[in-house]
Scaffold this motif. Structure first.
Motif, PDB file in Angstrom:
ATOM      1  N   TYR A 153     -24.579  11.036  38.553  1.00 26.32           N
ATOM      2  CA  TYR A 153     -25.672  11.974  38.792  1.00 26.32           C
ATOM      3  C   TYR A 153     -25.183  13.396  39.090  1.00 26.32           C
ATOM      4  CZ  TYR A 153     -29.487   8.579  38.702  1.00 26.32           C
ATOM      5  OH  TYR A 153     -30.422   7.654  38.303  1.00 26.32           O
ATOM      6  N   CYS A 154     -23.870  13.600  39.132  1.00 28.18           N
ATOM      7  CA  CYS A 154     -23.318  14.951  39.326  1.00 28.18           C
ATOM      8  C   CYS A 154     -23.179  15.700  37.998  1.00 28.18           C
ATOM      9  CB  CYS A 154     -21.953  14.872  40.017  1.00 28.18           C
ATOM     10  SG  CYS A 154     -21.990  14.210  41.685  1.00 28.18           S
ATOM     11  N   TRP A 155     -23.639  15.091  36.935  1.00 29.79           N
ATOM     12  CA  TRP A 155     -23.461  15.621  35.581  1.00 29.79           C
ATOM     13  C   TRP A 155     -23.844  17.092  35.449  1.00 29.79           C
ATOM     14  CZ3 TRP A 155     -21.257  14.961  31.032  1.00 29.79           C
ATOM     15  CH2 TRP A 155     -21.804  15.545  29.891  1.00 29.79           C
ATOM     16  N   GLY A 164     -22.299  22.376  31.752  1.00 24.89           N
ATOM     17  CA  GLY A 164     -22.175  23.715  31.160  1.00 24.89           C
ATOM     18  C   GLY A 164     -20.720  24.100  30.963  1.00 24.89           C
ATOM     19  N   ASP A 165     -19.860  23.696  31.903  1.00 22.93           N
ATOM     20  CA  ASP A 165     -18.427  23.998  31.799  1.00 22.93           C
ATOM     21  C   ASP A 165     -17.798  23.237  30.631  1.00 22.93           C
ATOM     22  OD1 ASP A 165     -18.552  25.596  34.127  1.00 22.93           O
ATOM     23  OD2 ASP A 165     -18.427  23.797  35.363  1.00 22.93           O
ATOM     24  N   ILE A 166     -18.234  21.990  30.440  1.00 19.51           N
ATOM     25  CA  ILE A 166     -17.733  21.213  29.302  1.00 19.51           C
ATOM     26  C   ILE A 166     -18.141  21.889  27.986  1.00 19.51           C
ATOM     27  CG2 ILE A 166     -17.919  19.019  28.056  1.00 19.51           C
ATOM     28  CD1 ILE A 166     -18.319  17.629  30.748  1.00 19.51           C
ATOM     29  N   SER A 178     -20.405  16.218  45.207  1.00 16.74           N
ATOM     30  CA  SER A 178     -20.653  17.588  44.711  1.00 16.74           C
ATOM     31  C   SER A 178     -19.709  18.624  45.310  1.00 16.74           C
ATOM     32  CB  SER A 178     -22.112  17.981  44.961  1.00 16.74           C
ATOM     33  OG  SER A 178     -22.972  17.212  44.161  1.00 16.74           O
ATOM     34  N   PRO A 179     -19.522  18.667  46.649  1.00 18.79           N
ATOM     35  CA  PRO A 179     -18.595  19.671  47.206  1.00 18.79           C
ATOM     36  C   PRO A 179     -17.164  19.485  46.697  1.00 18.79           C
ATOM     37  CG  PRO A 179     -19.957  18.694  48.933  1.00 18.79           C
ATOM     38  CD  PRO A 179     -20.162  17.873  47.707  1.00 18.79           C
ATOM     39  N   LEU A 180     -16.733  18.226  46.544  1.00 15.73           N
ATOM     40  CA  LEU A 180     -15.387  17.962  46.026  1.00 15.73           C
ATOM     41  C   LEU A 180     -15.247  18.468  44.599  1.00 15.73           C
ATOM     42  CD1 LEU A 180     -12.576  16.640  46.100  1.00 15.73           C
ATOM     43  CD2 LEU A 180     -13.671  14.469  45.468  1.00 15.73           C
ATOM     44  N   MET A 181     -16.258  18.206  43.775  1.00 18.51           N
ATOM     45  CA  MET A 181     -16.216  18.655  42.384  1.00 18.51           C
ATOM     46  C   MET A 181     -16.208  20.172  42.290  1.00 18.51           C
ATOM     47  SD  MET A 181     -18.675  15.979  40.387  1.00 18.51           S
ATOM     48  CE  MET A 181     -18.191  14.257  40.158  1.00 18.51           C
ATOM     49  N   GLU A 182     -17.020  20.814  43.114  1.00 21.87           N
ATOM     50  CA  GLU A 182     -17.052  22.284  43.116  1.00 21.87           C
ATOM     51  C   GLU A 182     -15.682  22.853  43.498  1.00 21.87           C
ATOM     52  OE1 GLU A 182     -19.220  24.164  42.008  1.00 21.87           O
ATOM     53  OE2 GLU A 182     -21.222  23.299  42.191  1.00 21.87           O
TER      54      GLU A 182
END
Length: 422
Positions: A26-28, A33-35, A152-156
């Protein structure tokens, strides 16, 4: 080892480790957009990787139920392998700038891991929590909902800084992120795999020796009713949730990120609250009536205040929170309801079949609201359609999903449940 043989170590903890890993699907929206930018393709084309992942999730659950019934250790290990290989493969194919490769790795391989992983801990939880099935499944499925808040914070952080146009300063971070996450989730899911264990009093052999009729389940009126109301709840949830950012921007509300976190918390909280609340009802289907009626009331109140055009922000935020909570609660309340109607013996298989509704809703929910907006340019019209669908689901819950238990020839199911409960 006896100190470790309890429901928290053998059921809840491994379920959370598995679901908090796979729930990151669900973090897609954080990196799609970056992909697209990195591989030089439109976001609309890249978006199909997520839709495919949700579809494969539902269908792999539908066809993987038998495997889960037979051996949870094999299914939990397979879930970890498929999910982690799919995630690492996504990073590799982003690096290769291969859209087809991303479809295969993220959509199909990872999707299989999602479906089997989602299904695997559920029956084990209900066996350990025989008198509180809703609480048990709510705790696990909440992990799926909370994964976005946690990851989410880790991915950011892994994606790194962006320039003024929102483009990554170091574009390579988009694929290295997947490699790092694959390593983290491999550890989490393998630990979950090693800890997961059914209660000592429950034996699966006699279950497998009895025949299971797919035709009998798929043609059963109660199952069809449950499938339809589950499908409608997901479709309505996705139709509104997918427009969350656009609706808030339309009414001029600036703190979109804050509302996104708030609705994610309601999504996860609804998974625990509604399913554990259902433990108190004589008929667990009552919780679906409550979910649908609360959603209709919130939609009606918003429409009365002239829909999305003039409604005050607090009403819109309340609507998004209520629908998110009901969306999550619909997932966690499903396995105990199926257990009540069909017994525990084959509940993983039946739950998997019911999750095929998720597969089809994943293809129709977002598209429904997008289609309405394209034709009417009105968010309020989206609310009217969602309200009509929730009304249909309410009628199905009242008139089709009867409280009588359906016999599938599992006469020993109740006895085994009592043994497992100690």
């Amino acid at each position: 080892m006896k100190n470790f043989d309890n429901k928290w170590i053998r059921a809840v903890l491994p379920a959370l480790l598995i679901h908090c890993s796979i729930g990151t699907v669900y973090c897609w929206s954080l990196f799609k957009g970056d992909i697209a930018t990195y591989i030089g393709r439109p976001v609309s084309e890249v978006e199909w990787a997520f839709s495919l992942a949700i579809f494969v999730l539902g269908m792999s659950a539908a066809f993987g139920g038998k495997l889960v019934e037979k051996d949870i250790h094999k299914s939990s290990l397979l879930a970890a392998i498929f999910f982690v290989v799919g995630m690492a493969g996504t990073g590799f194919f982003i690096y290769q700038k291969s859209l087809i490769g991303i479809y295969v790795s993220y959509g199909i391989v990872m999707g299989i891991g999602l479906g089997i992983g989602y299904l695997t801990p559920v029956k084990t939880l209900m066996l350990w929590f025989a008198k509180q099935k809703g609480l048990a499944t709510g705790l696990a499925v909440a992990g799926f909902g909370l994964a976005k808040v946690i990851a989410s914070p880790l991915m950011e952080e892994l994606l790194g800084e962006r320039n003024n146009d929102g483009v990554l300063v170091n574009p390579a971070n988009v694929y290295t992120m997947f490699y790092i996450l694959a390593g983290i989730y491999l550890v989490m899911m393998v630990i979950g795999h090693l800890l997961l264990k059914k209660p000592a009093g429950y034996r699966e052999e006699s279950v497998q020796s009895r025949s299971f009729s797919y035709r009998k389940v798929l043609t059963n009126k109660t199952f069809i009713g449950i499938w339809l109301m589950f499908y409608i709840n997901i479709t309505c949830g996705l139709a509104l949730i997918s427009q969350e950012k656009g609706i808030l921007a339309f009414i001029g509300f600036g703190a979109i990120g804050l509302v996104s976190s708030l609705t994610a918390i309601f999504n996860a909280g609804g998974r625990i609250a509604f399913s554990s609340w259902a433990d108190r009802f004589k008929d667990r289907n009552s919780i679906y009536k409550i979910i649908f009626l609360l959603s209709i009331a919130a939609l009606l109140l918003t429409v009365v205040f002239d829909g999305i055009n003039q409604s005050i922000a607090i009403l819109i935020i309340a609507l998004l929170c209520i629908v998110n909570a009901g969306y999550g609660g619909g997932f966690s309340s499903l396995p105990p309801l199926l257990s009540d109607r069909f017994g525990l013996d084959h509940v993983s298989t039946i739950h998997g079949l019911a999750l095929s509704a998720w597969a089809w809703a994943g293809l129709t929910g977002n598209q429904l609201s997008a289609f309405i907006l394209e034709k009417t340019q009105s968010y309020t019209m989206v609310l009217y359609v969602i309200m009509a669908l929730f009304t249909i689901a309410t009628f199905i819950s009242i008139f089709v999903v009867k409280p009588d238990k359906v016999s599938l020839g599992n006469e020993e199911s109740n006895k085994k449940e009592q043994i497992a409960a100690g």
